[in-house]
Design a protein around this motif. Sequence first.
Motif, PDB file in Angstrom:
ATOM      1  N   ILE A 150       0.846  -1.199   0.000  1.00  0.00           N
ATOM      2  CA  ILE A 150       0.000   0.000   0.000  1.00  0.00           C
ATOM      3  C   ILE A 150       0.879   1.247   0.000  1.00  0.00           C
ATOM      4  N   ALA A 151       1.984   1.191   0.744  1.00  0.00           N
ATOM      5  CA  ALA A 151       2.942   2.311   0.758  1.00  0.00           C
ATOM      6  C   ALA A 151       3.494   2.550  -0.647  1.00  0.00           C
ATOM      7  N   ALA A 152       3.771   1.474  -1.375  1.00  0.00           N
ATOM      8  CA  ALA A 152       4.294   1.587  -2.741  1.00  0.00           C
ATOM      9  C   ALA A 152       3.250   2.186  -3.686  1.00  0.00           C
ATOM     10  N   VAL A 153       1.986   1.786  -3.512  1.00  0.00           N
ATOM     11  CA  VAL A 153       0.903   2.342  -4.345  1.00  0.00           C
ATOM     12  C   VAL A 153       0.795   3.843  -4.123  1.00  0.00           C
ATOM     13  N   LEU A 154       0.825   4.266  -2.859  1.00  0.00           N
ATOM     14  CA  LEU A 154       0.738   5.687  -2.532  1.00  0.00           C
ATOM     15  C   LEU A 154       1.964   6.440  -3.039  1.00  0.00           C
ATOM     16  N   SER A 155       3.133   5.792  -2.973  1.00  0.00           N
ATOM     17  CA  SER A 155       4.350   6.399  -3.494  1.00  0.00           C
ATOM     18  C   SER A 155       4.249   6.573  -5.010  1.00  0.00           C
ATOM     19  N   GLY A 156       3.635   5.591  -5.671  1.00  0.00           N
ATOM     20  CA  GLY A 156       3.403   5.707  -7.109  1.00  0.00           C
ATOM     21  C   GLY A 156       2.498   6.879  -7.426  1.00  0.00           C
ATOM     22  N   LEU A 157       1.485   7.097  -6.577  1.00  0.00           N
ATOM     23  CA  LEU A 157       0.594   8.243  -6.746  1.00  0.00           C
ATOM     24  C   LEU A 157       1.364   9.552  -6.583  1.00  0.00           C
ATOM     25  N   VAL A 158       2.319   9.560  -5.666  1.00  0.00           N
ATOM     26  CA  VAL A 158       3.164  10.743  -5.461  1.00  0.00           C
ATOM     27  C   VAL A 158       3.913  11.095  -6.747  1.00  0.00           C
ATOM     28  N   TYR A 159       4.486  10.066  -7.409  1.00  0.00           N
ATOM     29  CA  TYR A 159       5.207  10.295  -8.664  1.00  0.00           C
ATOM     30  C   TYR A 159       4.302  10.955  -9.701  1.00  0.00           C
ATOM     31  N   VAL A 160       3.072  10.469  -9.781  1.00  0.00           N
ATOM     32  CA  VAL A 160       2.125  10.984 -10.764  1.00  0.00           C
ATOM     33  C   VAL A 160       1.768  12.444 -10.457  1.00  0.00           C
ATOM     34  N   ILE A 161       1.539  12.744  -9.181  1.00  0.00           N
ATOM     35  CA  ILE A 161       1.177  14.112  -8.794  1.00  0.00           C
ATOM     36  C   ILE A 161       2.334  15.068  -9.043  1.00  0.00           C
ATOM     37  N   ILE A 162       3.554  14.618  -8.764  1.00  0.00           N
ATOM     38  CA  ILE A 162       4.721  15.465  -9.018  1.00  0.00           C
ATOM     39  C   ILE A 162       4.860  15.734 -10.516  1.00  0.00           C
ATOM     40  N   SER A 163       4.577  14.718 -11.331  1.00  0.00           N
ATOM     41  CA  SER A 163       4.602  14.910 -12.787  1.00  0.00           C
ATOM     42  C   SER A 163       3.541  15.925 -13.210  1.00  0.00           C
ATOM     43  N   LYS A 164       2.402  15.866 -12.532  1.00  0.00           N
ATOM     44  CA  LYS A 164       1.309  16.802 -12.807  1.00  0.00           C
ATOM     45  C   LYS A 164       1.718  18.229 -12.450  1.00  0.00           C
ATOM     46  N   ILE A 165       2.412  18.373 -11.333  1.00  0.00           N
ATOM     47  CA  ILE A 165       2.890  19.688 -10.908  1.00  0.00           C
ATOM     48  C   ILE A 165       3.964  20.198 -11.857  1.00  0.00           C
ATOM     49  N   GLY A 166       4.832  19.270 -12.304  1.00  0.00           N
ATOM     50  CA  GLY A 166       5.897  19.642 -13.232  1.00  0.00           C
ATOM     51  C   GLY A 166       6.872  20.632 -12.628  1.00  0.00           C
ATOM     52  N   LYS A 167       7.291  21.598 -13.416  1.00  0.00           N
ATOM     53  CA  LYS A 167       8.260  22.599 -12.966  1.00  0.00           C
ATOM     54  C   LYS A 167       7.589  23.878 -12.483  1.00  0.00           C
ATOM     55  N   ARG A 168       6.295  23.790 -12.213  1.00  0.00           N
ATOM     56  CA  ARG A 168       5.550  24.974 -11.787  1.00  0.00           C
ATOM     57  C   ARG A 168       5.794  25.329 -10.321  1.00  0.00           C
ATOM     58  N   GLU A 169       6.403  24.411  -9.585  1.00  0.00           N
ATOM     59  CA  GLU A 169       6.735  24.660  -8.186  1.00  0.00           C
ATOM     60  C   GLU A 169       8.202  24.318  -7.945  1.00  0.00           C
ATOM     61  N   HIS A 170       8.856  25.052  -7.055  1.00  0.00           N
ATOM     62  CA  HIS A 170      10.247  24.761  -6.704  1.00  0.00           C
ATOM     63  C   HIS A 170      10.293  23.434  -5.935  1.00  0.00           C
ATOM     64  N   PRO A 171      11.269  22.569  -6.223  1.00  0.00           N
ATOM     65  CA  PRO A 171      11.368  21.272  -5.526  1.00  0.00           C
ATOM     66  C   PRO A 171      11.381  21.410  -4.003  1.00  0.00           C
ATOM     67  N   ALA A 172      12.048  22.446  -3.488  1.00  0.00           N
ATOM     68  CA  ALA A 172      12.128  22.641  -2.042  1.00  0.00           C
ATOM     69  C   ALA A 172      10.757  22.946  -1.449  1.00  0.00           C
ATOM     70  N   VAL A 173       9.903  23.628  -2.221  1.00  0.00           N
ATOM     71  CA  VAL A 173       8.542  23.927  -1.758  1.00  0.00           C
ATOM     72  C   VAL A 173       7.740  22.631  -1.646  1.00  0.00           C
ATOM     73  N   ILE A 174       7.884  21.766  -2.643  1.00  0.00           N
ATOM     74  CA  ILE A 174       7.169  20.478  -2.644  1.00  0.00           C
ATOM     75  C   ILE A 174       7.593  19.630  -1.447  1.00  0.00           C
ATOM     76  N   VAL A 175       8.905  19.550  -1.227  1.00  0.00           N
ATOM     77  CA  VAL A 175       9.426  18.762  -0.103  1.00  0.00           C
ATOM     78  C   VAL A 175       8.985  19.360   1.222  1.00  0.00           C
ATOM     79  N   ASN A 176       8.984  20.692   1.309  1.00  0.00           N
ATOM     80  CA  ASN A 176       8.607  21.362   2.546  1.00  0.00           C
ATOM     81  C   ASN A 176       7.139  21.091   2.909  1.00  0.00           C
ATOM     82  N   TYR A 177       6.259  21.150   1.910  1.00  0.00           N
ATOM     83  CA  TYR A 177       4.849  20.814   2.128  1.00  0.00           C
ATOM     84  C   TYR A 177       4.728  19.384   2.662  1.00  0.00           C
TER      85      TYR A 177
END
Length: 281
Positions: A150-177
């Motif tokens: 289940i952790a892996a499934v949720l991690s896979g969802l994270v990858y997809v959401i980050i792809s959706k965000i793309g370069k529109r947000e700074h990586p440090a902002v994403i990690v901080n959230y």
Amino acid sequence: MDVKKALKYMVLSTLGFACMNATVKYLEEVSSYQIVFFRSLGSLFFTFGFLLKNKIPIIGKHNGLLILRSLAGASSMLLFFMSVKYLSIGSAVSLRYTAPIFAAILAVFILREKVKPLQWLFFLVSFFGVIVLKGFDKHMNSYGLLLVIIAAVLSGLVYVIISKIGKREHPAVIVNYFMVTAMILGGVLSINSWVTPKPAEWPFLLSLGIFGYIGQIYMTKAFQAASTNIVAPLKYIEVVFTATLGVMLFQEVYTVWNLLGIALIIGGLVLNVWYKSKYNN
């Protein structure tokens, strides 16, 4: 492109993550909720510092996606830490790395991405590795296996959401959230089950954030130093380091079937990274 520098950075990154995994295993008597809290709190010291130092706005522009990514990531982290209490750390890390399989499946429906037939074959190899790992190990805890999948499934969802965000947000902002959300989640869930750590456990709890930050920062540096097809497969060195620490520190035993299962999981994923980077670009 500096391949030697990328290799050095990725070795440091995977060693940092491996040390974090071993620390979580060592803290078996500490609640997983508290471990998530302290791991996130430690990393926030670095992420907030980075954002303030570089005058980057802490509040992002795409709050809905950032919150969704953070909730999925925090839940994945919690479930993975819980699974480590039931599984050998080498097996847990290997199973968590099946996340790209679920990311590919989710991306088909959410991002309308296409996955080529040969990639599905590589994913099938990895999935067969999971079957070998569980099917031939009668001692593998089923509950721990369920948690890490289940952790892996949720991690896979994270990858997809980050792809959706793309370069529109700074990586440090994403990690901080992510770290803020994980800290709140871990803190709230710890309220009714809080156990004051023993004096000897405090240094390990406080080191979680440091190891996690080292893993994150050097992984970023590695991807900046060389192309993805070279760097991405190196992430799986974490499995080798983690399993080695498991044997040395916790006397974990890996059978031939365990090692074959891990090799199939990692092999299929490495082949997918290689194929995708070579033929999908």
